[in-house]
Motif scaffolding. Sequence first.
Motif, PDB file in Angstrom:
ATOM      1  N   GLY A 162      -1.103  -2.986  11.764  1.00 44.02           N
ATOM      2  CA  GLY A 162      -2.206  -1.827  11.562  1.00 44.02           C
ATOM      3  C   GLY A 162      -2.044  -1.149  10.398  1.00 44.02           C
ATOM      4  O   GLY A 162      -2.579  -0.163  10.555  1.00 44.02           O
ATOM      5  N   VAL A 163      -1.112  -1.517   9.311  1.00 48.60           N
ATOM      6  CA  VAL A 163      -1.197  -0.605   8.213  1.00 48.60           C
ATOM      7  C   VAL A 163      -2.497  -1.045   7.257  1.00 48.60           C
ATOM      8  O   VAL A 163      -3.255  -2.194   7.548  1.00 48.60           O
ATOM      9  CB  VAL A 163      -0.237  -1.201   7.363  1.00 48.60           C
ATOM     10  N   LEU A 164      -2.614  -0.320   6.507  1.00 50.00           N
ATOM     11  CA  LEU A 164      -3.824  -0.475   5.413  1.00 50.00           C
ATOM     12  C   LEU A 164      -3.413  -1.124   4.231  1.00 50.00           C
ATOM     13  O   LEU A 164      -2.366  -1.185   3.704  1.00 50.00           O
ATOM     14  CB  LEU A 164      -4.125   1.091   4.818  1.00 50.00           C
ATOM     15  N   GLU A 165      -4.313  -2.367   4.063  1.00 54.61           N
ATOM     16  CA  GLU A 165      -4.011  -3.007   2.846  1.00 54.61           C
ATOM     17  C   GLU A 165      -5.282  -2.810   1.795  1.00 54.61           C
ATOM     18  O   GLU A 165      -6.216  -2.762   2.373  1.00 54.61           O
ATOM     19  CB  GLU A 165      -3.907  -4.506   3.517  1.00 54.61           C
ATOM     20  N   VAL A 166      -4.763  -3.024   0.549  1.00 51.42           N
ATOM     21  CA  VAL A 166      -6.214  -2.798  -0.480  1.00 51.42           C
ATOM     22  C   VAL A 166      -5.910  -3.850  -1.454  1.00 51.42           C
ATOM     23  O   VAL A 166      -5.160  -4.638  -1.686  1.00 51.42           O
ATOM     24  CB  VAL A 166      -5.970  -1.172  -0.931  1.00 51.42           C
ATOM     25  N   ALA A 167      -7.129  -3.966  -2.133  1.00 50.55           N
ATOM     26  CA  ALA A 167      -7.106  -4.747  -3.176  1.00 50.55           C
ATOM     27  C   ALA A 167      -7.956  -4.084  -4.258  1.00 50.55           C
ATOM     28  O   ALA A 167      -9.022  -3.321  -4.181  1.00 50.55           O
ATOM     29  CB  ALA A 167      -7.691  -6.109  -2.933  1.00 50.55           C
ATOM     30  N   ARG A 168      -7.718  -4.151  -5.547  1.00 53.90           N
ATOM     31  CA  ARG A 168      -8.454  -3.478  -6.676  1.00 53.90           C
ATOM     32  C   ARG A 168      -9.252  -4.675  -7.613  1.00 53.90           C
ATOM     33  O   ARG A 168      -8.455  -5.727  -7.843  1.00 53.90           O
ATOM     34  CB  ARG A 168      -7.477  -2.727  -7.633  1.00 53.90           C
ATOM     35  N   PHE A 169     -10.402  -4.288  -7.780  1.00 48.05           N
ATOM     36  CA  PHE A 169     -11.075  -4.984  -8.814  1.00 48.05           C
ATOM     37  C   PHE A 169     -11.187  -4.286 -10.007  1.00 48.05           C
ATOM     38  O   PHE A 169     -11.756  -3.209 -10.283  1.00 48.05           O
ATOM     39  CB  PHE A 169     -12.652  -5.307  -8.164  1.00 48.05           C
ATOM     40  N   ALA A 170     -10.710  -5.194 -11.150  1.00 47.35           N
ATOM     41  CA  ALA A 170     -10.506  -4.484 -12.447  1.00 47.35           C
ATOM     42  C   ALA A 170     -11.775  -4.963 -13.343  1.00 47.35           C
ATOM     43  O   ALA A 170     -11.830  -6.309 -13.529  1.00 47.35           O
ATOM     44  CB  ALA A 170      -9.396  -4.790 -13.104  1.00 47.35           C
ATOM     45  N   ALA A 171     -12.719  -4.135 -13.590  1.00 43.99           N
ATOM     46  CA  ALA A 171     -13.784  -4.401 -14.368  1.00 43.99           C
ATOM     47  C   ALA A 171     -13.700  -5.476 -15.784  1.00 43.99           C
ATOM     48  O   ALA A 171     -14.451  -5.988 -16.052  1.00 43.99           O
ATOM     49  CB  ALA A 171     -15.006  -3.482 -14.434  1.00 43.99           C
ATOM     50  N   ASP A 172     -12.581  -4.635 -16.341  1.00 47.62           N
ATOM     51  CA  ASP A 172     -12.364  -5.288 -17.669  1.00 47.62           C
ATOM     52  C   ASP A 172     -11.797  -6.495 -17.565  1.00 47.62           C
ATOM     53  O   ASP A 172     -11.844  -7.445 -18.504  1.00 47.62           O
ATOM     54  CB  ASP A 172     -11.511  -4.465 -18.480  1.00 47.62           C
ATOM     55  N   ALA A 173     -11.200  -6.838 -16.462  1.00 45.23           N
ATOM     56  CA  ALA A 173     -10.546  -7.998 -16.329  1.00 45.23           C
ATOM     57  C   ALA A 173     -11.268  -9.066 -15.534  1.00 45.23           C
ATOM     58  O   ALA A 173     -10.931 -10.326 -15.318  1.00 45.23           O
ATOM     59  CB  ALA A 173      -8.925  -7.821 -15.544  1.00 45.23           C
ATOM     60  N   THR A 174     -12.151  -8.645 -14.687  1.00 45.98           N
ATOM     61  CA  THR A 174     -13.247  -9.194 -13.924  1.00 45.98           C
ATOM     62  C   THR A 174     -12.254 -10.090 -12.885  1.00 45.98           C
ATOM     63  O   THR A 174     -12.736 -11.336 -12.512  1.00 45.98           O
ATOM     64  CB  THR A 174     -14.183 -10.108 -14.607  1.00 45.98           C
ATOM     65  N   ALA A 175     -11.479  -9.410 -12.110  1.00 47.25           N
ATOM     66  CA  ALA A 175     -10.586 -10.181 -11.281  1.00 47.25           C
ATOM     67  C   ALA A 175     -10.112  -9.161 -10.351  1.00 47.25           C
ATOM     68  O   ALA A 175      -9.936  -7.902 -10.638  1.00 47.25           O
ATOM     69  CB  ALA A 175      -9.527 -10.978 -11.838  1.00 47.25           C
ATOM     70  N   TRP A 176      -9.871  -9.653  -9.062  1.00 44.39           N
ATOM     71  CA  TRP A 176      -9.121  -8.807  -7.839  1.00 44.39           C
ATOM     72  C   TRP A 176      -7.618  -8.793  -8.097  1.00 44.39           C
ATOM     73  O   TRP A 176      -7.099 -10.008  -8.663  1.00 44.39           O
ATOM     74  CB  TRP A 176      -9.593  -9.410  -6.685  1.00 44.39           C
ATOM     75  N   THR A 177      -6.937  -7.804  -7.965  1.00 47.31           N
ATOM     76  CA  THR A 177      -5.646  -7.874  -7.841  1.00 47.31           C
ATOM     77  C   THR A 177      -5.119  -8.583  -6.487  1.00 47.31           C
ATOM     78  O   THR A 177      -5.720  -8.237  -5.572  1.00 47.31           O
ATOM     79  CB  THR A 177      -4.925  -6.495  -7.823  1.00 47.31           C
ATOM     80  N   THR A 178      -3.976  -8.665  -6.486  1.00 50.05           N
ATOM     81  CA  THR A 178      -3.387  -9.258  -5.127  1.00 50.05           C
ATOM     82  C   THR A 178      -3.396  -8.021  -4.419  1.00 50.05           C
ATOM     83  O   THR A 178      -3.083  -6.773  -4.596  1.00 50.05           O
ATOM     84  CB  THR A 178      -1.831  -9.584  -5.387  1.00 50.05           C
ATOM     85  N   SER A 179      -3.600  -8.173  -3.034  1.00 52.14           N
ATOM     86  CA  SER A 179      -3.715  -7.039  -2.076  1.00 52.14           C
ATOM     87  C   SER A 179      -2.412  -6.538  -1.918  1.00 52.14           C
ATOM     88  O   SER A 179      -1.455  -7.285  -1.838  1.00 52.14           O
ATOM     89  CB  SER A 179      -4.408  -7.571  -0.784  1.00 52.14           C
ATOM     90  N   VAL A 180      -2.465  -5.196  -1.666  1.00 49.13           N
ATOM     91  CA  VAL A 180      -1.195  -4.632  -1.201  1.00 49.13           C
ATOM     92  C   VAL A 180      -1.273  -3.528  -0.380  1.00 49.13           C
ATOM     93  O   VAL A 180      -2.283  -3.086   0.062  1.00 49.13           O
ATOM     94  CB  VAL A 180      -0.680  -3.730  -2.824  1.00 49.13           C
ATOM     95  N   VAL A 181      -0.026  -3.093   0.130  1.00 46.24           N
ATOM     96  CA  VAL A 181      -0.095  -1.965   1.325  1.00 46.24           C
ATOM     97  C   VAL A 181       0.364  -0.910   0.432  1.00 46.24           C
ATOM     98  O   VAL A 181       1.297  -0.727  -0.222  1.00 46.24           O
ATOM     99  CB  VAL A 181       1.018  -2.285   2.332  1.00 46.24           C
ATOM    100  N   PRO A 182      -0.469   0.309   0.716  1.00 47.80           N
ATOM    101  CA  PRO A 182      -0.206   1.472  -0.027  1.00 47.80           C
ATOM    102  C   PRO A 182       1.094   1.989   0.261  1.00 47.80           C
ATOM    103  O   PRO A 182       1.613   1.918   1.233  1.00 47.80           O
ATOM    104  CB  PRO A 182      -1.246   2.332   0.387  1.00 47.80           C
ATOM    105  N   GLY A 183       2.043   2.355  -0.772  1.00 47.97           N
ATOM    106  CA  GLY A 183       3.346   2.811  -0.468  1.00 47.97           C
ATOM    107  C   GLY A 183       4.343   1.905  -0.653  1.00 47.97           C
ATOM    108  O   GLY A 183       5.585   2.069  -0.948  1.00 47.97           O
TER     109      GLY A 183
END
Length: 188
Positions: A162-183
Amino acid sequence: DGVAVTGYELLLPDDSGSGSSSGTAVPAGTPVEVWVGDDGYLAQIAMAPGGDALAVWTRSDGINEFVQAARYSATSGTWAAPRTLSAGSVFTEYAVVAVGPTGNGVAVWYRLGVAEAARYDAAGDTWTAAETLSSGAINGPPALAADAEGNAIAAWQMSSSGVLEVARFAADATAWTTSVVPGSTAVS
């Protein structure tokens, strides 16, 4: 039902499944549907500051569902033919899209219980292959936000915890980061 857009000439796919399109001139201020027909639904659209846009939606062939996308070129005033972004499955939907200032974009969707994404490169007019972002099964639709530099963050709720998971796309690297749980890990 489609998404209402005003003042653009649209190239909409025909209903034959051949992928061909026909141009429809639309006077400024007239609402039109980005997708028509019973087999396309849940449309989303995002526009870059220069007027280029990306639209995404779910389309069904009667058995499987697919995420498709089309690009609007402000320069030519036309929509490109749709491209299929996802593999087909019985549960593929909830596509969301974001566009950066150069017309590059990202789309994220739900397919068979996981979050998937593809990136659009405006210079090459190409979409990347779909990639899985979530670390496991998710509940419902993902959310997506982008900034003026073309960076994006996608978020979803994990089914098991039930936790929130996120992934960040860095435009300068043109890649998604590994998904992480905030906190649990900082998103840089």
